[in-house]
Write a protein that holds these residues in place. Sequence first.
Motif, PDB file in Angstrom:
ATOM      1  N   THR A 245       0.860  -1.185   0.000  1.00 41.22           N
ATOM      2  CA  THR A 245       0.000   0.000   0.000  1.00 41.22           C
ATOM      3  C   THR A 245       0.897   1.235   0.000  1.00 41.22           C
ATOM      4  OG1 THR A 245      -0.211   0.181   2.411  1.00 41.22           O
ATOM      5  CG2 THR A 245      -1.797  -1.228   1.269  1.00 41.22           C
TER       6      THR A 245
ATOM      7  N   SER B 143      -0.278   4.495   0.976  1.00 43.85           N
ATOM      8  CA  SER B 143      -0.762   5.581   1.835  1.00 43.85           C
ATOM      9  C   SER B 143      -1.606   4.966   2.940  1.00 43.85           C
ATOM     10  CB  SER B 143      -1.634   6.553   1.033  1.00 43.85           C
ATOM     11  OG  SER B 143      -2.812   5.877   0.613  1.00 43.85           O
TER      12      SER B 143
ATOM     13  N   LEU C 247       5.854  -1.022  15.422  1.00 41.91           N
ATOM     14  CA  LEU C 247       5.110   0.202  15.697  1.00 41.91           C
ATOM     15  C   LEU C 247       4.919   1.002  14.413  1.00 41.91           C
ATOM     16  CD1 LEU C 247       6.955   1.609  18.859  1.00 41.91           C
ATOM     17  CD2 LEU C 247       4.537   0.980  18.735  1.00 41.91           C
TER      18      LEU C 247
ATOM     19  N   GLY D 126       0.892   0.223  10.481  1.00 43.07           N
ATOM     20  CA  GLY D 126      -0.441   0.394   9.899  1.00 43.07           C
ATOM     21  C   GLY D 126      -1.479  -0.613  10.360  1.00 43.07           C
ATOM     22  N   LYS D 127      -1.198  -1.305  11.444  1.00 37.35           N
ATOM     23  CA  LYS D 127      -2.132  -2.326  11.934  1.00 37.35           C
ATOM     24  C   LYS D 127      -3.495  -1.714  12.271  1.00 37.35           C
ATOM     25  CE  LYS D 127       0.817  -3.483  15.212  1.00 37.35           C
ATOM     26  NZ  LYS D 127       1.945  -2.612  14.820  1.00 37.35           N
TER      27      LYS D 127
ATOM     28  N   HIS E  14      -4.751   1.125  11.203  1.00 44.11           N
ATOM     29  CA  HIS E  14      -5.422   1.584   9.981  1.00 44.11           C
ATOM     30  C   HIS E  14      -6.109   0.416   9.273  1.00 44.11           C
ATOM     31  CE1 HIS E  14      -3.338   5.356  10.514  1.00 44.11           C
ATOM     32  NE2 HIS E  14      -4.005   5.840   9.495  1.00 44.11           N
TER      33      HIS E  14
ATOM     34  N   GLU F  21       5.797   6.281   2.571  1.00 46.66           N
ATOM     35  CA  GLU F  21       4.481   5.850   3.044  1.00 46.66           C
ATOM     36  C   GLU F  21       4.109   4.464   2.527  1.00 46.66           C
ATOM     37  OE1 GLU F  21       1.401   8.956   2.622  1.00 46.66           O
ATOM     38  OE2 GLU F  21       1.923   9.141   4.746  1.00 46.66           O
TER      39      GLU F  21
HETATM   40  N1  LIG Z   1       0.792   2.864   3.704  1.00 50.36           N
HETATM   41  C1  LIG Z   1       0.473   3.192   4.984  1.00 50.36           C
HETATM   42  N2  LIG Z   1      -0.422   2.432   5.665  1.00 50.36           N
HETATM   43  C2  LIG Z   1      -0.741   2.706   6.940  1.00 50.36           C
HETATM   44  N3  LIG Z   1      -0.227   3.720   7.658  1.00 50.36           N
HETATM   45  C3  LIG Z   1       0.674   4.504   7.039  1.00 50.36           C
HETATM   46  C4  LIG Z   1       1.051   4.280   5.693  1.00 50.36           C
HETATM   47  N4  LIG Z   1       1.966   5.224   5.353  1.00 50.36           N
HETATM   48  C5  LIG Z   1       2.132   5.993   6.417  1.00 50.36           C
HETATM   49  N5  LIG Z   1       1.359   5.592   7.446  1.00 50.36           N
HETATM   50  C6  LIG Z   1       1.349   6.205   8.788  1.00 50.36           C
HETATM   51  O1  LIG Z   1       1.866   5.233   9.681  1.00 50.36           O
HETATM   52  C7  LIG Z   1       1.132   5.269  10.900  1.00 50.36           C
HETATM   53  C8  LIG Z   1       0.417   3.961  11.097  1.00 50.36           C
HETATM   54  O2  LIG Z   1      -0.278   4.049  12.295  1.00 50.36           O
HETATM   55  P1  LIG Z   1      -1.085   2.831  12.924  1.00 50.36           P
HETATM   56  O3  LIG Z   1      -1.573   3.337  14.231  1.00 50.36           O
HETATM   57  O4  LIG Z   1      -2.072   2.302  11.957  1.00 50.36           O
HETATM   58  O5  LIG Z   1       0.082   1.772  13.108  1.00 50.36           O
HETATM   59  P2  LIG Z   1       0.111   0.526  14.093  1.00 50.36           P
HETATM   60  O6  LIG Z   1       0.841  -0.556  13.366  1.00 50.36           O
HETATM   61  O7  LIG Z   1      -1.260   0.235  14.578  1.00 50.36           O
HETATM   62  O8  LIG Z   1       1.014   1.058  15.286  1.00 50.36           O
HETATM   63  P3  LIG Z   1       1.086   0.519  16.803  1.00 50.36           P
HETATM   64  O9  LIG Z   1       2.069  -0.624  16.792  1.00 50.36           O
HETATM   65  O10 LIG Z   1       1.584   1.701  17.558  1.00 50.36           O
HETATM   66  O11 LIG Z   1      -0.283   0.080  17.227  1.00 50.36           O
HETATM   67  C9  LIG Z   1       0.177   6.458  10.803  1.00 50.36           C
HETATM   68  O12 LIG Z   1       0.816   7.597  11.308  1.00 50.36           O
HETATM   69  C10 LIG Z   1      -0.027   6.570   9.303  1.00 50.36           C
HETATM   70  O13 LIG Z   1      -0.364   7.889   8.894  1.00 50.36           O
END
Ligand SMILES: Nc1ncnc2c1ncn2[C@@H]1O[C@H](COP(=O)(O)OP(=O)(O)OP(=O)(O)O)[C@@H](O)[C@H]1O
Length: 166
Positions: free
Chosen positions: A8, A10, A37, A40-41, A43, A131
Amino acid sequence: MVGFTVTTHSPEQTRRLGQVIGGLARGNDLYLLKGNLGTGKTHLVQGIAFGLGIDEYACSPSFMIAREYHGRLPLYHLDLYRLDHIEEIAGLGLDEYFRDDSVCAIEWAEKGAPVLPGDNLTIRLTHLPGEKRNISFIPHGNRYDELVDRLKISLQNNGEDTWNLL
Ligand SMILES: Nc1ncnc2c1ncn2[C@@H]1O[C@H](COP(=O)(O)OP(=O)(O)OP(=O)(O)O)[C@@H](O)[C@H]1O
Ligand SMILES: [Mg+2]
């Protein structure tokens, strides 16, 4: 067990990917999200929630272990990040979240590996420069073989030309 990987580009695209999964979800589905961390989990789980018809914003459960959302099927969104001992995870009574009539998505599932069901869809997320994120789907069990096949077909057919299916 044949999986595949999507890139992906974005946060929004990661949500749209989740939305396709949510559209294919069935009761008793278990999705184990693994990755560092900020990969993007959350998201992806937000997208799954939208795909299940949940319109309430699924904010990150960083200080809550479990949240429940109500859509076409209920979604349990768990996050094991704050739990460091397997005893704590074993003591959560996770079975309560694995139900025939609901879907369960678990962030930081690697922390709970010894006590989580062997039948699951493992989703591994990794950072690429900028991203971009690689998101790999690894099925464990017949239901998830089928789900992964359907997911791949749905992504191929949904007209988004930037899915980079491997
Ligand atoms: N392709 C992408 N997909 C998802 N998030 C992205 C992407 N590119 C950049 N980001 C950014 O990365 C971050 C992902 O955050 P997210 O909370 O979804 O991650 P996470 O894996 O759940 O983190 P954590 O381990 O802290 O729970 C956000 O700041 C988002 O804007
Ligand atoms: Mg998260």
